[in-house]
Design an enzyme around this catalytic site. Structure first.
Site, short mmCIF file in Angstrom:
data_model
loop_
_atom_site.label_atom_id
_atom_site.label_comp_id
_atom_site.label_asym_id
_atom_site.label_seq_id
_atom_site.Cartn_x
_atom_site.Cartn_y
_atom_site.Cartn_z
N HIS A 68 24.71 120.22 -4.92
CA HIS A 68 24.15 121.57 -5.06
C HIS A 68 25.19 122.52 -5.67
CE1 HIS A 68 21.55 120.24 -1.43
NE2 HIS A 68 20.76 120.26 -2.50
N LYS A 83 8.81 121.52 8.90
CA LYS A 83 9.77 120.50 8.46
C LYS A 83 10.92 120.47 9.47
CE LYS A 83 12.08 118.99 4.23
NZ LYS A 83 12.44 119.35 2.88
N ARG A 96 19.30 114.43 -10.72
CA ARG A 96 20.38 113.46 -10.53
C ARG A 96 20.11 112.20 -11.34
NH1 ARG A 96 19.68 113.91 -4.20
NH2 ARG A 96 17.60 113.80 -5.08
N SER A 98 21.26 115.36 0.50
CA SER A 98 21.43 115.87 1.87
C SER A 98 21.04 114.79 2.88
CB SER A 98 20.57 117.11 2.09
OG SER A 98 20.96 118.13 1.21
O1 PNS Z 1 15.68 120.73 -1.55
P1 PNS Z 1 14.24 120.36 -1.65
O2 PNS Z 1 13.69 120.01 -0.26
O3 PNS Z 1 13.96 119.27 -2.65
O4 PNS Z 1 13.49 121.68 -2.14
C1 PNS Z 1 12.09 121.70 -2.27
C2 PNS Z 1 11.54 123.11 -2.53
C3 PNS Z 1 12.10 124.12 -1.54
C4 PNS Z 1 11.94 123.55 -3.92
C5 PNS Z 1 10.00 122.98 -2.41
O5 PNS Z 1 9.69 122.34 -1.22
C6 PNS Z 1 9.28 124.33 -2.46
O6 PNS Z 1 9.27 125.00 -3.46
N1 PNS Z 1 8.66 124.73 -1.33
C7 PNS Z 1 7.91 125.95 -1.23
C8 PNS Z 1 6.41 125.68 -1.14
C9 PNS Z 1 5.72 125.73 -2.50
O7 PNS Z 1 5.88 126.65 -3.26
N2 PNS Z 1 4.90 124.69 -2.79
C10 PNS Z 1 4.09 124.61 -3.99
C11 PNS Z 1 4.85 124.25 -5.25
S1 PNS Z 1 5.44 122.59 -5.30
#
Ligand code: PNS
Length: 165
Positions: free
Chosen positions: A20, A44, A94, A132
């Protein structure tokens, strides 16, 4: 056309890794300011609470000063991005295995708000296997994580896992 000077880098950051940090450092070569959006998703099961994650990230990002802001968010990412008055979502790639999930999210976010663009930055090779989830697994099983996460995150992880065992 207005020049874009800020972007949102969203994630769960449970915890924040060197991967990150690598993406953040790269993004600061392009944008004046980056807002790290820390997802608060009560359904979560995260190891660190959203406040703990935000505090840790603020500590790690202190050297960047006002160029980096850390903001917890919940709900739709596009709504959060709109509230910050920015139009760019930054995500790190990645490996090819990230591509499917990331493009699906990018397309869904575009469907929800076509004014917002997703920009992908490719991580450095030495961080290409860092996640993570794996960091937590390795730390839980007593493996070395000192080159995978910033020192303050390693300390917090050790403390948290020690308290759980
Ligand atoms: O680090 P991560 O867990 O891969 O991040 C995922 C994240 C936070 C980018 C994703 O889960 C997110 O955007 N969550 C918010 C909910 C949302 O907007 N969902 C609809 C679009 S996919």
């Amino acid at each position: 056309m207005t020049k874009i000077s800020a972007a949102v880098f969203p994630g769960s950051f449970d915890p924040f890794t060197n991967g990150h940090l690598d993406i953040l450092t790269r993004s600061l070569k392009i944008f004046d300011r980056v807002i790290l959006g820390v997802l608060h998703n009560p359904s979560k099961n995260t190891l660190f609470s959203v406040d703990e994650r935000a505090v840790l990230i603020r500590e790690v990002c202190q050297p960047f000063g006002e160029r980096v802001e850390v903001q917890p968010f919940s709900g739709l990412l596009v709504d959060f991005v709109k509230k910050t008055n920015t139009r760019v979502i930054l995500r790190g790639l990645r490996a090819i295995s990230d591509y499917d999930y990331e493009t699906q999210m990018a397309l869904m976010n575009r469907h929800l708000n076509e004014e917002i663009e997703t920009l992908f930055l490719v991580t450095s090779e030495q961080n290409s296997y860092v996640s993570s989830t794996l960091v937590k697994q390795v730390a839980t099983l007593g493996g070395s994580i000192s080159t995978l996460v910033p020192p303050s995150v390693e300390k917090a992880l050790r403390k948290k896992l020690g308290a759980r065992t």
